[in-house]
Structures are given as C-alpha cells and as structure tokens.
Design a protein around this motif. Structure first.
Motif, mmCIF file in Angstrom:
data_model
loop_
_atom_site.group_PDB
_atom_site.id
_atom_site.type_symbol
_atom_site.label_atom_id
_atom_site.label_comp_id
_atom_site.label_asym_id
_atom_site.label_seq_id
_atom_site.Cartn_x
_atom_site.Cartn_y
_atom_site.Cartn_z
ATOM 1 N N TYR A 193 9.907 -8.616 1.818
ATOM 2 C CA TYR A 193 9.634 -8.542 3.257
ATOM 3 C C TYR A 193 8.329 -9.277 3.520
ATOM 4 N N VAL A 197 0.451 -12.123 4.795
ATOM 5 C CA VAL A 197 -0.431 -10.969 4.957
ATOM 6 C C VAL A 197 -0.244 -10.326 6.324
ATOM 7 N N ARG A 205 3.203 -8.468 6.502
ATOM 8 C CA ARG A 205 3.289 -7.251 5.702
ATOM 9 C C ARG A 205 2.338 -6.161 6.214
ATOM 10 N N SER A 206 1.161 -6.580 6.657
ATOM 11 C CA SER A 206 0.204 -5.578 7.127
ATOM 12 C C SER A 206 0.625 -5.007 8.468
ATOM 13 N N PHE A 266 4.629 -3.101 7.807
ATOM 14 C CA PHE A 266 4.778 -1.875 7.009
ATOM 15 C C PHE A 266 3.875 -0.781 7.552
ATOM 16 N N GLU A 301 1.661 2.878 7.047
ATOM 17 C CA GLU A 301 0.581 3.179 6.102
ATOM 18 C C GLU A 301 1.079 3.765 4.780
ATOM 19 N N GLN A 316 2.513 1.056 2.650
ATOM 20 C CA GLN A 316 1.448 0.220 2.092
ATOM 21 C C GLN A 316 0.751 0.934 0.932
ATOM 22 N N ARG A 317 0.555 2.242 1.116
ATOM 23 C CA ARG A 317 -0.107 3.023 0.067
ATOM 24 C C ARG A 317 0.739 2.998 -1.216
ATOM 25 N N ILE A 349 2.994 0.775 -2.068
ATOM 26 C CA ILE A 349 3.012 -0.589 -2.624
ATOM 27 C C ILE A 349 1.741 -0.829 -3.441
ATOM 28 N N LEU A 350 0.620 -0.374 -2.885
ATOM 29 C CA LEU A 350 -0.648 -0.568 -3.607
ATOM 30 C C LEU A 350 -0.652 0.216 -4.922
ATOM 31 N N LEU A 351 -0.158 1.438 -4.887
ATOM 32 C CA LEU A 351 -0.108 2.234 -6.116
ATOM 33 C C LEU A 351 0.796 1.547 -7.143
ATOM 34 N N ASN A 403 -1.252 13.979 7.170
ATOM 35 C CA ASN A 403 -2.405 13.179 6.765
ATOM 36 C C ASN A 403 -2.884 13.490 5.349
ATOM 37 N N PRO A 459 -1.429 12.926 1.798
ATOM 38 C CA PRO A 459 -0.331 12.451 0.947
ATOM 39 C C PRO A 459 -0.150 13.279 -0.313
ATOM 40 N N VAL A 460 -1.226 13.784 -0.887
ATOM 41 C CA VAL A 460 -1.076 14.506 -2.146
ATOM 42 C C VAL A 460 -0.319 15.815 -1.936
ATOM 43 N N TRP A 490 3.251 14.919 -1.367
ATOM 44 C CA TRP A 490 3.909 14.483 -2.597
ATOM 45 C C TRP A 490 4.176 15.674 -3.516
#
Lengths: 480, 482, 89
Positions: free
Chosen positions: B321, B341, B344-345, B348, B350, B353-354, B356-358, B413, B415-416, B419
């Motif tokens: 994408y 950039v 994608r920014s 996508f 947040e 994006q998080r 993808i970064l991980l 807000n 994520p942990v 998850w």
C-alpha cells in the motif's frame, strides 16, 4: 594495467527462465507483449492474492545447478526480500535467502588454452520485477508489470575471477550452458541475462581481499569486460595516490565508459529477509534430482576438451564447434557416419558452411543440408573421387537440397580422372607447351612442379587427380 | 411471514425447501432489518442490496425449476470487508483502501456465490484486522447489540454484531489472533476459527499470513457448521491450504475426555468469566464427558510470539500500500519517496502504523534472531505442547476472553492492555489449531460470556459435537431482542 | 531498550510527526517490553519445515486479466501504464 596489482572479481548473473508461465501465477512468460497485458491480480500483487510456485522453475534451476556441479538442496523454501520500488508491486521480492536451491558448485571455463575453475557459491530462484519507462513528456515514469513474476535464477560466483578476460569467459560459458540446457532464451538485448559485478584489487602476492565495489547496470558481457577494467584501473589509481577504497555501489555507464556512485555502504538497504509465509517448505525427491541430472547433455566446455583430445582439433576450432548446440550436434552426426576425418568435417563446417550461415544469419539446422550428405561429399574428396574444388560445387547443391552427392557428381561430371592414359596425354601436352618451366625444373627449380600440375588441372577442366598428375609430371620430366 | 430476518439459516433453508417463502422475501426482510437497525449497530461498510436481490431471485428460480441446490442457496450471508468481492468495494477497514474495488473474488466468496448464497454486504472491521474492539476501523465503530455503548470485540466486529443483532443469520469472519472467536464471545454467538489450511485464504487481505484463517459466525452451532462446510477445502490458488474433507458432527460427549489447562485459568481472567466456564464444564461432565487436567507451560510466551510473528508478516504484507497502484494516494507527489511516505502516513491509522513499525523492528538487521526467529522457534514449542496435551484428551476447554465487552473508548489508548486481552485466543493461531466460541451465559451487566473449545488439527467435527451437545443441553443460546 | 523510531519509520516509509515521536517511542517500548518476554531458545538452524510442505503448480498458462480491470484502481495512469513520479535507476 598496473602489474603490481591483481584484480579480483565476483559475478552475480540473473537469467530469466524460458518457462511457459510466470513463477507464481499462470500469466504467460513472454517478451514484448503490449504493456500490462500479461498481468493478473497475483503478479500485480493485489490485496489478498497468493503465490503458487511453478514446478518447472524448480526443475530448470536444478538443471543449471547440476550443470554447475552444485549440491542440490532438495528441501528448501522461499523468502521475502523487502524493499520499496515501483517496479516491485508487492514491495517485496520472493527470493531465497539461507537455503538456495543449489550451492557449492563450480564451472570450468577456457581462458586462452587454460582451463580455469570458477567457484559457484549458489544458484537460487526468484521473481523478476516490472519495467519502468521514463517519459519526460508526462513528467513521470510509467510502470509496466508484464515482467513481474518472470522466473529468474541468480547465479553467484566466488571471487575466483582474476581478469576481465576470465570474467568474459565465465559469462560466455554460462550463456552457452543456458542455451544448451534449453532453460533460457539468454537474449542479452532483451535483458533476459543481466549481471552485477563485484570488483576489488590487491597487491600481487597478497592473500587478503581488498574492499569490493559493486557495479550495477552492466547490460552485456562485453560491457562487463569494459566495466571491470575501468573499475580496477580506478581502484588502482586511488590506491596509488594513497587513497582508500570505499565499499559502495556504482552504476556503469557503458556509453560514456565510466561508472558513477549510486549509493554508499551507509545507505545499504536492510532487506529484512524472512520465510514467505504464503509458500511452505517444498521438497524435491532424490529420485527427481537424479532424473534431472541424467537429462543434462554434454556441455560446451566438456565438448571442447573432448574435440581437442578425441579428434585432435585445435582449441579454437573445438570451441567454435562446441559453442553452438546445433552446430555441435551436426558435427557429431557427421562424425558418427564414420565416413570421414573429423578434421575435414571441422574445416568444412567452420569454413564454407559457416560463411553461408553468417550470410544468411541462420542456424545450421535451418539448412536443407543433412549430416549424411555432407559426410558423403567429404568422403568422395577423401577417396579422391572428386577434387576439393568439385566438393565446393557439390556443397552448393546439398546446402539447399537433400540430394545424394554421388548423383550430383554423376550429373555434373565432376568425377576426377584417374585413368593413366588419359592423364598421360594431358601431361605430354602441358610439358610440350611449357618448355621454359621444364628447363627450370631440370636446373633445380623443382617448385615449378606446382605450376605445371595447375596447368594440367586446367587442361583436365578440374577433373584430374592432382596427386597422380604431380607424380606423372615429375616422372615424365625425369625421363626426358 | 413476520420477522424472516430473525430465523436461523437452517430454518430459512427448511422454509425455502418447503417453498413456504422465497429467498427474495427473506432477502427483502433482511435488507429492511438492516436499514432499520444499522444506523445504530454500524455493522456494514458497504451494502450489496441490489446484487443480493438478484442473487436471491436466481436462487428462487433454481428452486422453482426443481434443480438441486446447495444448502446455502438463497440464504443471506454477510462478508467481512477484508475478503475481496469483485466489483464491490473492499476496504479492510482502512482509509488506504477506501475506494478499492477488486477485479476478482476471494475463493470463499466464489464458493458462496457458486452455492447460490446471497451476499448482503461487507462488514465493519478493525483496520487490516488489527484490533480487538472494532475501534480501529477507519470508518465507524460497530456496536455490541447487548449494549450499544460497548464494543462488539474485533476485528470481525461487524460480522459479530450483524449476526448477534439478527440482521442476518450468517457471516464470515477472519481470525489471526482471535478475531472471529473474541467478537463472537463478546456478542454471545458461535464463531469458529478452523485449522490453518482448512479454508482458502486466497482473496483475504493479509494481516499475518501464517496465522490468518477465515471462519463462520452464526447464532447456532448448526448454522456455523453449514457455513463452514460450504467454504472449507483445498484451493489451488492457496499453497498453504490442505485437502480437507468435512465430516459430520454429532451431539454427544459421552466418553470424551476434555482437558482443562490450568495456565488458562489464572489471575488475568475475571472471576465471573471463570465461574461461568466452570459451570459449563459441569454441564458437559453431566453429559458424560471426562474432565482431565492438562498443562500448556509456554502459554505465557504465546502473546509475545504472536505479536512478533503477526507484526513481522504484516510489515511486509502492508508494504504494497504505497499510493501507486490502487487505493489511497498521498498528497505529496513531488518525488517517489514523498509519494510513498505521504500515502502511507496519511492512509494508515495509528495502530496499523504501530504494528508495521514493530514488525519492521523485529525483522531488521541485528534483531531478527532475537525476535522473529526466536518467536518462530517458540511457535514450534507451543505447537508441541498442544500436541502432547491433546494426546491426553479429545479437546481442551479454556476461557475465550478474560472479561466481557468493555465500553467504547475504555482501552483504546492503551495498546498493551488491549493486546493482553488476546491471551486466550492467540495460542491457537500460533499452533494452527481449530477453536470455537460457545456462549455460556452472562455477567452481572448482562454481557455475554463464552468458552473456547479447541482441538487437534482438522478436528472441527469434534469441536462442533461438543458445542452442539452444550447448546442442546442448555436449551439453545440466548438471542438479543434488538 | 532505546528504539530508533526514526530509522524504523524510514525503513517502513512512514513519517511520524515531530510531536508524536515521543508518544510512539513510549508505546513501542511498552510493546517491546511485553514482546521481549521470550524464553532462552536455540535459534540455530534454518526455519525450513519438512513436516509441513506444499505442492507445486504445473507450468500451464491461465488467462491474464484485461488491462483496464487491472488498472481500474490506479490513481494515475497513462499509455496503458501506471504513472508515478519520475525515477532514475
């Protein structure tokens, strides 16, 4: 080149395989189609699509692995190489990382009269990317995805190559091997074989490698030769001026004959290889691997060596014959008739027949000429039934018609005259008409015999047996 | 006939077979129901009403002619919006694909169409199936019919909500770490994640390819089984799919051994949830099942392995994408890099994006062995533990979600915390095993609770048998009057 | 564990607004902390799995898709191709 330095070269060759379909989908693997017509959701990487591996790709790659004396990894997998570029629609290339299909092989190549063994690190399978067409009038670039998913093998050599000539010989051998195996069209002008060149230099006698520079955009084997010599000279100059070689990637510009910096090591990509979860491990059985091995024909370098030892042909002639699969097969078929000497066959093929092939820009298999007819024609010369000159006349006919040379000889009255009485009359006539030459011969200028035999041949309209005529001329003069 | 929309698929099939109703009548009832209630439930990102009515008419015609038809002929099915539908917008819940119209059908959709099913619309989901609440949708947050201030779970949020709200009897979901089972649990319906490879993934917009699996969601076990039967089996377009022959299920657990792993009944699980599940286990025991204790010692690590593998694969899957070939294109076309950039920014959300970064991090040079490779090795360990445990029993019972549905916005807000809720479900995806949510009552807020039955690879019929036995014994699952 | 968010963002072709970098870093670090809960395991050897293998496809041509369908979602097209900002390779 500064003789205090040794050049060290490693090559990465990409060859497109000539399968019917692409590596991961059923789209046609075809060059030159109209833009974006050989595409489907899979090769264009649409969301949700999945790759399914083409078994022919695996078999072709194993063939090349056998031809390059590799170990075949029958249990392997495919990995993703991640990077962004508009010719790569999924943003990753499906390739192989830690377990290439073939590895630890070598290729013997002929450099001059020497056999040089070049190590082959690995051969792996992967997919080709699309093509970008740069168009200034549109202020951008155009992406054509027809080539996406065309199967490739990447052949990585060890840094065993020590000169541009060796590199050229290695590349030429790969090229003919691909054609021999029938696994690639290997058409340079269509980009179906491409190479990346790694060059470093080191002082003669040094056992450590120098820092290597990678060159991209080397689009032909002759360009590889030029690019290697240029880059080696550039590195030597840097070192001689007290500089250091920097690990980097440079782009070869064959028109200008120079290379320019593409990216430095700091910009090196992090490809984040990992096993492609859409493709599981696949297994090629030992039986299948052996079966593929059994299908490998004798390859050009081996043929060249055999022609030299078995038929006592020169290195140059052997290589010329072996280089082309069709020519070599034709040559061997003529020899197989057992009617004529390999050396004569080689001379005829590389002489008169090659001339015709060049003129007509065709392959030997495109002619009506059959190995049997050629063998018969040559044997007629060897049996002294016809002269060499008459042989050329016969060849002209059998090139384009499947006709028995014996019949042609009969029809055209080309048979040599070996009848002594008929020849005696000719010899007497010629000696009578060339008194000066006879006198010269008697005075020790024995080389005039060639002239006299020539006159006899002329008199016989080319049908006299030159060897007999020579003996008879000498005998006649001595009797005088 | 009144309230046709509220019937189960099996009831619809009977009426259709007896020619008491037509599929067009059913479909019109379903469309009417959706039009009246979806403003509140927000289960759909795209409706397919015109085509649905045509499909219904075609099914009616076949039946009228006396042709043999499939079980699903003429029955409305909702499809999660990450399964490609030809000429029908498929967004995967993302702005990135807000205008994407696939030129092809996912294999499951092809199968449904071939069976004469009526595709009613595409359901709301967390963006690219990343989420456990539905709040990560780029378009709207689907509501839990039992309390519309609460989430329906995710990522198959709309599929769960539409079935639970009796808009439609059947829906397809997809499950990478619990995305079928958890929303099924939170909305009180049946949802099954099949064995990895039992259903083709071709046309499913990938999140974590080695974990993703499509499965059925329904209000009864029979309906879920009917939908599963229609979609399972080997697909030549999906190299990871397996030969699979659907086998009929029964309704007796007599003599079955059911395992209870102590690791799944720890501190993180709410007391109410535990209590309900122990009661459910008693029900099955009373029906003749033998309960054995089993151990799955690596459970604690499963969440880490899951997020590493799923995000690694996602970071690669979502590279395509880029604003070039389809979907959202960024505002900055001044250079290729800027196009990438900005697309994608801006395209996508947040959470995506998080992840993808991980995923980029765990695959990057120097970290690959420590994270990705270790997670893959751990995956084998976890699978082995399941194998061993499932040698001691026919199936394992665990809680499905640590709590019942939470309020919209409550965890979004953090994520942990979000998850961590996936702890009971991800292990199955890691091991490639099938699992099913079975509704088993309510908490003090009257929010549904469910238990999970999981089993050996390709043991779906065992899971369905256990679920069916429970369903029969408790006299069916409660349906929300909505 | 310090995470180089900017490097990761560059690799992933994402831009994180200045004011969000810290928040992202914090969230990422929390996640990494959770994800780091992995036992010591031997990670030698390849990830090849001979117990779970796939079949290969026959080399048989299937029809390709019409070009207009394949390009129907492209934001910019020209001359039967997808138009992108100028690139030099």
């Amino acid at each position: 080149m500064n003789s205090n330095y040794e050049i060290v070269v490693g090559l990465e060759v990409h060859a497109e395989l000539s399968t019917e379909t692409k590596i991961f989908c059923g789209c046609k693997n075809e060059f030159g189609a109209e833009v974006n017509t050989n595409v489907c959701p899979v090769c264009m990487g649409l969301p949700g699509t999945l790759p399914v591996l083409n078994e022919q790709v695996v078999e072709y790659a194993i063939k090349m692995g056998h031809a390059m004396n590799c170990t075949i990894n029958g249990t392997t997998k495919q990995d993703r190489k991640n990077y962004f570029y508009p010719d790569l629609p999924k943003s990753y290339q499906i390739s192989q990382f830690d377990i290439p299909l073939c590895e630890n092989g070598y290729l013997d190549v002929l450099v001059g009269d020497e056999v040089k063994r070049i190590g082959v690190t690995r051969i792996h399978i992967e997919e080709d990317a699309g093509k970008l067409i740069h168009d200034d009038s549109l202020g951008g670039s155009l992406a054509d995805y027809n080539r996406c998913g065309v199967p490739l093998i990447e052949i990585v050599s060890e840094p065993d190559i020590r000169s541009a000539d060796e590199a050229k010989a290695y590349l030429d051998t790969i090229h003919t091997t691909l054609l021999y195996l029938g696994i690639s069209d290997a058409k340079m002008q269509e980009g179906s074989v491409r190479c990346d060149v790694n060059v470093s230099v080191r002082p003669v006698g040094s056992t450590e490698f120098g820092t290597r520079v990678e060159m991209k955009n080397v689009n032909s084997f002759s360009a590889a030769h030029r690019a290697i010599n240029y880059e080696a000279a550039r590195q030597i100059k840097v070192l001689e001026n007290g500089g250091e070689i920097v690990q980097e990637t440079r782009r070869w510009d064959d028109v200008k004959g120079v290379n320019v910096l593409l990216r430095s090591k700091e910009d090196a990509q992090d490809y984040r290889y990992f096993p492609d979860p859409d493709l599981l491990t696949f297994v090629v059985s030992d039986e299948k691997i052996a079966e593929i091995k059994a299908s490998i024909p004798e390859l050009p370098v081996a043929k060249t060596m055999r022609y030299m030892s078995e038929y006592k042909l020169s290195r140059a002639d052997s290589e010329l014959l072996a280089l082309n699969k069709n020519t070599a097969a034709f040559f061997e078929a003529v020899i197989a008739t057992g009617k004529c000497e390999p050396k004569s066959v080689s001379n005829w093929i590389l002489g008169d027949i090659y001339k015709v092939l060049n003129e007509r820009k065709c392959e030997i298999t495109d002619l009506a000429l059959t190995p049997v007819n050629l063998a018969e024609m040559i044997s007629l010369i060897e049996k002294k039934t016809i002269s060499n000159a008459a042989g050329k006349t016969v060849l002209e006919v059998i090139l384009d018609a499947d006709k028995d040379p014996n019949e042609i000889v009969k029809e055209k009255g080309l048979a040599q005259v070996s009848d002594t009485s008929a020849l005696n009359a000719i010899v007497e006539k010629v000696l009578a008409n060339n008194e000066k030459a006879v006198t010269d011969f008697k005075n020790g200028k024995t080389n005039v015999v060639g002239f006299l035999v020539g006159q006899c041949m002329k008199e016989s309209k080319g049908k006299g047996n030159p060897a007999m005529l020579k003996d008879m001329v000498v005998a006649a003069i001595e009797k005088m | 006939m009144d309230k046709l929309y509220s019937l189960t698929a099996a009831q619809m099939k009977d009426l259709l077979d007896r020619k008491e109703v037509t599929s067009v009548e059913i479909t019109k009832s379903v469309i009417d129901r959706i039009e009246k209630t979806d403003g509140e439930i927000q289960a759909y990102t795209s409706y397919n009403f015109d085509q649905a009515l045509q499909q219904a008419a075609a099914a009616d015609e076949k039946r009228a002619k006396g042709e043999t038809v499939s079980e699903l002929a003429g029955i409305p099915v909702a499809v999660k919006d990450n399964m490609c539908t030809k000429n029908l917008r498929t967004t995967a819940g993302s702005k990135m694909l807000g205008n994407f119209v696939p030129p092809y059908n996912a294999t499951v959709v092809e199968k449904l169409i071939a069976d004469g099913a009526v595709i009613i619309g595409k359901t709301t989901m967390d963006e690219f199936a990343m989420g456990s609440s539905g709040e990560n949708s780029a378009f709207q947050v689907a509501r839990n019919p039992w309390d519309t201030t609460r989430v329906p779970g995710g990522s198959s949020s709309g599929s769960a909500a539409t079935v639970a709200a009796s808009q439609v009897p059947l829906a397809l979901g997809s499950d990478t770490g619990g995305s079928i089972r958890q929303p099924a649990c939170l909305t009180g319906i049946v949802g099954m994640k099949p064995t990895y490879g039992a259903v083709s993934r071709y046309g499913l917009i990938a999140y974590g390819s080695s974990l993703d699996q499509i499965g059925p969601m329904a209000r009864t076990v029979d309906d879920a089984a009917m939908l599963f039967k229609a979609i399972c089996g080997k697909d030549k377009m999906d190299a990871t799919s397996k030969d699979y022959t659907y086998t009929p299920y029964g309704d007796s657990v007599k003599g079955m051994k059911l395992g209870l792993p102590k690791e799944y009944f720890g501190e993180g699980i709410s007391a109410e949830v535990k209590e309900r599940i122990y009661q459910a286990v008693e029900v099955l025991k009373a029906q003749g099942a033998e309960i054995v204790e089993v151990s799955l010692p690596s459970t604690d690590y499963a969440l880490s392995a899951y997020y590493i593998i799923a995000c690694a694969e996602a970071s690669s899957n979502l590279g395509r994408y880029d604003g070039v070939k389809y979907g959202f294109t960024g505002s900055d076309r001044s250079s290729l890099e800027n196009l990438y950039v900005s697309s994608r920014s801006e395209g996508f959300g947040e959470e995506v994006q998080r992840r993808i970064l991980l995923g980029t991090y765990v695959l990057s040079s120097g970290f690959y062995d420590a994270y990705y490779k270790k997670a893959k090795v751990l995956q084998k360990v976890i699978a082995k533990e399941f194998d061993d445990a499932l040698k001691l029993c026919d199936a394992i019972i665990t809680p499905l979600n640590p709590t019942t549905a939470f309020k919209i916005g409550e965890k979004s807000n953090d994520p942990v915390a979000m998850w961590a809720g996936d702890i009971c479900t991800v292990t199955l995806n890691i091991a490639g095993l099938p699992g099913i949510n079975v509704p088993c009552g309510f908490d003090s807020n009257n929010m549904p609770i469910g238990f999970q039955v999981l089993g050996r690879k390709f043991s779906e019929s065992t899971l369905l048998t256990i679920a069916k036995c429970y369903e029969n014994t408790v006299g069916g699952f409660a349906v929300k009057e909505f | 564990m310090e995470i180089d968010i900017m490097r990761l963002a560059k690799l992933a072709k994402l831009s994180i607004p200045e004011e969000k970098v810290e928040e992202f870093r914090k969230k990422m670090e929390d996640i990494i902390q959770m994800v780091e809960k992995l036992p010591d395991l031997d990670t030698q050897g390849s990830l090849v799995d001979p117990t779970n293998t796939m079949e290969l496809r026959k080399d048989e041509v299937q029809p390709s898709f019409p070009r207009d369908e394949m390009l129907q979602n492209a934001p910019y097209t020209a001359a039967g191709c997808i138009l992108i900002p100028k690139v030099v390779d």
